[in-house]
Design a protein around this motif. Structure first.
Motif, PDB file in Angstrom:
ATOM      1  N   ASN A 435       0.818  -1.209   0.000  1.00  0.00           N
ATOM      2  CA  ASN A 435       0.000   0.000   0.000  1.00  0.00           C
ATOM      3  C   ASN A 435       0.853   1.260   0.000  1.00  0.00           C
ATOM      4  O   ASN A 435       0.507   2.261  -0.630  1.00  0.00           O
ATOM      5  CB  ASN A 435      -0.934   0.000   1.223  1.00  0.00           C
ATOM      6  CG  ASN A 435      -1.994  -1.079   1.154  1.00  0.00           C
ATOM      7  OD1 ASN A 435      -2.347  -1.522   0.063  1.00  0.00           O
ATOM      8  ND2 ASN A 435      -2.491  -1.503   2.299  1.00  0.00           N
ATOM      9  N   GLY A 438       3.085   1.127  -3.506  1.00  0.00           N
ATOM     10  CA  GLY A 438       2.286   1.100  -4.731  1.00  0.00           C
ATOM     11  C   GLY A 438       2.633  -0.050  -5.644  1.00  0.00           C
ATOM     12  O   GLY A 438       2.364  -0.005  -6.849  1.00  0.00           O
ATOM     13  N   SER A 496       6.285   4.288 -12.997  1.00  0.00           N
ATOM     14  CA  SER A 496       6.359   5.748 -13.112  1.00  0.00           C
ATOM     15  C   SER A 496       4.955   6.270 -13.403  1.00  0.00           C
ATOM     16  O   SER A 496       4.525   6.347 -14.553  1.00  0.00           O
ATOM     17  CB  SER A 496       7.332   6.153 -14.224  1.00  0.00           C
ATOM     18  OG  SER A 496       8.628   5.700 -13.947  1.00  0.00           O
ATOM     19  N   VAL A 497       4.244   6.591 -12.344  1.00  0.00           N
ATOM     20  CA  VAL A 497       2.865   7.069 -12.461  1.00  0.00           C
ATOM     21  C   VAL A 497       2.769   8.429 -11.793  1.00  0.00           C
ATOM     22  O   VAL A 497       3.147   8.584 -10.626  1.00  0.00           O
ATOM     23  CB  VAL A 497       1.867   6.093 -11.802  1.00  0.00           C
ATOM     24  CG1 VAL A 497       0.449   6.634 -11.913  1.00  0.00           C
ATOM     25  CG2 VAL A 497       1.975   4.724 -12.451  1.00  0.00           C
ATOM     26  N   LEU A 498       2.285   9.412 -12.541  1.00  0.00           N
ATOM     27  CA  LEU A 498       2.124  10.743 -11.972  1.00  0.00           C
ATOM     28  C   LEU A 498       0.922  10.749 -11.035  1.00  0.00           C
ATOM     29  O   LEU A 498      -0.200  10.454 -11.460  1.00  0.00           O
ATOM     30  CB  LEU A 498       1.926  11.771 -13.087  1.00  0.00           C
ATOM     31  CG  LEU A 498       1.898  13.241 -12.651  1.00  0.00           C
ATOM     32  CD1 LEU A 498       3.273  13.635 -12.115  1.00  0.00           C
ATOM     33  CD2 LEU A 498       1.510  14.140 -13.809  1.00  0.00           C
ATOM     34  N   PRO A 499       1.117  11.021  -9.760  1.00  0.00           N
ATOM     35  CA  PRO A 499      -0.015  10.978  -8.823  1.00  0.00           C
ATOM     36  C   PRO A 499      -1.000  12.113  -9.088  1.00  0.00           C
ATOM     37  O   PRO A 499      -0.627  13.183  -9.571  1.00  0.00           O
ATOM     38  CB  PRO A 499       0.659  11.136  -7.457  1.00  0.00           C
ATOM     39  CG  PRO A 499       1.932  11.857  -7.738  1.00  0.00           C
ATOM     40  CD  PRO A 499       2.388  11.401  -9.096  1.00  0.00           C
ATOM     41  N   VAL A 500      -2.245  11.862  -8.762  1.00  0.00           N
ATOM     42  CA  VAL A 500      -3.292  12.867  -8.895  1.00  0.00           C
ATOM     43  C   VAL A 500      -3.379  13.635  -7.580  1.00  0.00           C
ATOM     44  O   VAL A 500      -3.537  13.050  -6.507  1.00  0.00           O
ATOM     45  CB  VAL A 500      -4.653  12.219  -9.213  1.00  0.00           C
ATOM     46  CG1 VAL A 500      -5.737  13.280  -9.297  1.00  0.00           C
ATOM     47  CG2 VAL A 500      -4.560  11.431 -10.512  1.00  0.00           C
ATOM     48  N   ALA A 501      -3.241  14.941  -7.662  1.00  0.00           N
ATOM     49  CA  ALA A 501      -3.286  15.762  -6.455  1.00  0.00           C
ATOM     50  C   ALA A 501      -4.688  15.744  -5.869  1.00  0.00           C
ATOM     51  O   ALA A 501      -5.674  15.934  -6.591  1.00  0.00           O
ATOM     52  CB  ALA A 501      -2.874  17.188  -6.780  1.00  0.00           C
TER      53      ALA A 501
END
Length: 841
Positions: A435, A438, A496-501
């Motif tokens: 968790n 990721g 490589s994942v751009l997190p969502v704010a």
């Protein structure tokens, strides 16, 4: 940390042909940053030679050289350079004798520098090579004479490859060790990490040395810590061992000198070299005492007020009551965990040695090292955390080497105090690692990774309990354990994942407006600069006060530059410094700005007196409030500086030099970007031209000044006569704006435009006259701006004519000319009432 590959290979299997780059690549995979590769930078042929004979030849310059006959290959064989077995060599050193074995660099060899060796004519002879010193080979700093192999205890056959013989064919990789990875300041730690990265078999050097029996004739040691920091005693582990009958004059083996040199430590003597060698090997700093110089037993305690100690570097130091000291019956003999004292130093007359390995509190050591400015190799390791379980092993290893290399005999027993805190197991819930990171990790992957780093992993119903290894004090919670799993399983598993704010996050309103301000200025052609926040007392007095009144400044306790020991009260000194540097490099037309903090302490108030909190718990609200109260006001300012031409001379257009109007334009852009309303009035500032200074107001509050530097001041600073500057309190401007700017509807009905020329006294501020006209004209006046300021023929002496362009508009009807004129006249009437204004015909 520098790690010689031959040393690393003793504790982890390196595949034959492994290069330093291969080792770096492997260590990077487990999170250790590569820095550099170090070698001795030698090329052969470099061989063992024997001095057959030499002739002393005095020279006219007062120097005496030796013309030497040196055998560099066995009889009947060809030398390594393809020449005869016997070479003639000119040598300026005088510390060798006939029959000595020396290191000969033959023609074609290259020494560090690079310094190529060739046969050359010198002092009337053809010198066919060179007899080398230790410094020329890169082995040390000795350049007083050539290197005699007998001083290293070496008697090798003539013609032997000296590079291999002396260990000069080794290489060392250098890595950057972060503060949480102190175990990597050792060959042991790096070898373990290499094993993690490659799966190679790791051989722990700690398991190869059996600790001495601490129940024997122990040396008396006592720990008295009456003032522990953060509740932790200064030293929880203290091990000693005695070695008798050592010979300090014995040479340090060449292999040890080479390894120490590659690791960045110079050879001193066999006894000191051994302690440094074991420190690098195990990560446990060691200190050796001349046993015969000790008076009584050892007591570890805190220093008392006024105590002094002369450390090994020859400096007398006044001790602090927080300093941990090692004492005997006479007083302090060492600064615990940092540096020993000179009175008990191992030297040329030492025959009996007391070896000490301790485990010191990291916080105490870090504070002591910084307090006395002693960043020693020992302190560097202790302040990051040293394995508390290896002290007894380390003194045993040192004793073994002193017996082998210095001819000593180790006592059968040793003393050991071991009161290290018991490590506690960490609960790691099942699924926590996946968790947090990721990535989906199986239970087996989590278990095996934590077991591989040395943890004791126990499976329980809802996850694992993990007892971290003794050499990993950084593993204090489940988050750190999760990081270890990610590191050992492989960072490549992390996508490589751009997190969502999350909603509501992002820039604050103040941050957004500051960034918008910088974008506006940069878009208009200005260049942003960043200057050091330091200033002189004169600069703070000149630019930090508009009226020349005395100001307070924050003085730095340890300034980077003693010429600028204060924190700045204004951005202008930094901008002026940037302008001077750029103009000295031929850049004459400059448009600069800076956004940064200034420091405005109140006179007579002491700052920074609050006690700093310890780092093992979150500070309370009261502690944070006390710290905040000890910080001077630090508003964020905007500074602007323009010098030279705003528009350079070009065909069909004359040059336009900068002036106060350009500084005001920059300010107007900034204020417009924030949504505030700027008011510009006549102002005064001690550093600015008295007739060309504007006071800047927002919401009725003065937020800064704009103008031109005093011409005399500009000349003093080697700047042109006209230097336009502005500085305003950006935080105050942003605070004065409404959170939401309401857009005004665009008028669709026709506007009525009229001009109004008023004759007023020359000292009447134009902005105040404009405000009176605006107020008197009422709500029909949509826009007003000054278009002319005339003084001359037709205007009474001591007066000026101000011409305003007015635009009137009603939102519900088309204005008549009479209505516009009435509004204009109302404005003129109020100006007449306040300033005696007369409408100019």
């Amino acid at each position: 940390m520098r790690v010689p590959l031959s040393w690393l290979a003793e504790y982890v299997e390196l595949i034959p042909g492994t290069t330093p780059e291969d080792v770096h690549a492997a260590l990077v995979k487990v999170g250790l940053e590569e820095e550099d590769v170090h070698t001795f930078e030698l090329e052969g042929p470099i061989v063992v030679g024997e001095v057959l004979e030499f002739v002393e030849e005095p020279q006219t310059n007062g120097k005496t050289i030796r013309w030497c006959t040196v055998r560099v290959a066995p009889d009947g064989e060809t030398a390594a350079d393809g020449g005869d077995a016997v070479h003639g060599i000119v040598c300026g050193a005088r510390n060798f004798f006939v029959g000595d074995k020396v290191v000969v660099t033959l023609p074609g060899a290259v020494l560090p520098g690079p310094f190529p060796i060739a046969a050359r004519k010198t002092y009337g002879h053809l010198s066919d090579g060179m007899i080398a010193s230790a410094r020329e080979l890169g082995l040390g700093d000795d350049h007083e004479g050539i290197l005699r192999l007998s001083t290293l205890g070496i008697d090798a056959p003539v013609g032997t490859d000296a590079i291999t013989l002396l260990g000069l064919d080794d290489a060392a990789i250098e890595i950057n060790v972060t503060p949480d990875r102190g175990y990597a300041f050792s060959i042991r730690g790096v070898a373990r990490e290499y094993a993690h990265a490659t799966g190679a078999r790791f051989r722990d050097p700690v398991e190869q040395s059996k600790p001495a029996d601490a129940s024997g004739d122990a040396f008396p040691v006592e720990i008295r810590d009456d003032a522990p920091i953060r509740g932790r005693v200064g030293s929880a582990v203290f091990a000693t061992r005695v070695v008798r009958g050592v010979d300090p004059a014995r040479p340090t083996p060449a292999w040890m000198i080479a390894r120490l040199k590659l690791a960045g430590i110079r050879s001193i003597s066999v006894l000191v070299d051994i302690t440094n060698y074991v420190m690098l090997e195990l990560g446990q700093p060691i200190h050796g005492y001349d046993l015969d110089a000790l008076r009584g037993g050892i007591v570890v305690r805190r220093a008392t007020p006024g105590e002094r100690l002369i450390t090994l570097d020859g400096k007398e130091r006044t001790l602090h009551v927080e300093d941990l000291v090692v004492t005997d019956d006479r007083g302090p003999i060492g600064l615990g965990g940092v540096m020993g004292g000179s009175e008990t130093e191992m030297g040329e007359s030492t025959s009996n040695v007391l070896i000490e390995a301790a485990n010191w509190d990291p916080v105490s050591i870090a504070r002591t090292a910084r307090r006395h400015k002693l960043p020693s190799e020992a302190a560097k390791r202790y302040e990051r955390g040293v394995d508390p379980e290896i002290a007894a092993v380390a003194v045993t290893r040192v004793a073994q080497l002193m017996a082998d290399l210095a001819g000593g005999t180790a006592d059968t027993g040793g003393s050991l105090i071991h009161e290290a805190p018991v490590r506690e197991a960490i609960m790691l819930p099942r699924g926590f690692v996946s968790n947090l990171i990721g990535v989906e990790y199986t239970d087996d992957e989590v278990h095996d990774a934590l077991a591989e780093i040395g943890g004791v992993v126990t499976v329980v119903d809802d996850g694992f309990t993990v007892l971290p290894p003794s050499w990993r004090p950084d593993l204090t919670g489940r988050e750190e354990l999760a990081e270890e799993v990610a590191r050992l399983v492989g960072y490549h598993r992390i996508p490589s994942v751009l997190p969502v704010a999350p909603p509501g996050r992002g820039l604050t309103r103040s941050q957004r407006l500051r960034r918008q301000t910088a974008d506006v200025l940069a878009g208009a052609g200005s260049t942003e600069v960043l200057s050091f926040p330091f200033a002189t007392a004169d600069e703070n007095a000149r630019y930090g006060s508009a009226d020349g009144s005395a100001v307070a400044s924050v003085r730095l306790a340890n300034a980077l530059d003693q010429s600028t020991p204060f924190l700045r009260r204004s951005l202008l000194p930094g901008l002026i410094g940037a302008a001077r540097r750029n103009r000295s490099r031929g850049l004459n037309d400059l448009d600069l700005f800076e956004i940064g903090l200034v420091f405005l302490p109140e006179a007579g108030r002491t700052y920074g007196s609050a006690e700093l909190p310890v780092g093992d718990a979150k500070p309370s609200d009261e502690t944070l409030a006390a710290l905040d109260a000890g910080i001077p006001p630090q508003p964020r300012h905007l500074g602007v500086l323009l010098v030279g031409d705003l528009v350079t001379k070009q065909p069909g257009r004359v040059a336009e030099p900068v002036g106060i109007a350009d500084a005001l334009d920059a300010v107007r852009r900034v204020v417009l970007a924030t949504g505030a309303e700027l008011e510009v009035v006549q102002g005064a500032h001690q550093a600015l031209h008295p007739g060309r200074t504007a006071e800047l107001r927002v919401g009725g509050q003065t937020v800064g000044y704009a103008g031109e530097l005093l011409p005399a001041l500009a000349l003093e600073l080697d700047l042109p006569r006209v230097v336009a500057v502005a500085e305003l309190d950006l935080d105050a401007v942003i605070a004065a704006t409404e959170p939401a700017v309401e857009a005004r509807p665009i008028g669709t009905l026709p506007a009525a435009t009229q001009d109004l020329s008023l004759v007023v006294g020359a000292d009447a501020p134009a902005a105040d006259v404009a405000a009176a006209v605006r107020e008197g004209a009422g709500e029909l006046l949509e826009h007003l701006h000054l278009v002319d300021d005339y003084r001359g023929s037709g205007v009474p002496e001591g007066s000026k004519s101000l011409t305003f362009a007015l635009r009137f508009r009603a939102r519900d009807r088309t204005l008549t000319a009479a209505e516009a004129s009435d509004a204009k006249n109302a404005g003129a009437a109020l100006a007449s009432e306040r300033f005696g204004a007369v409408i100019r015909a």
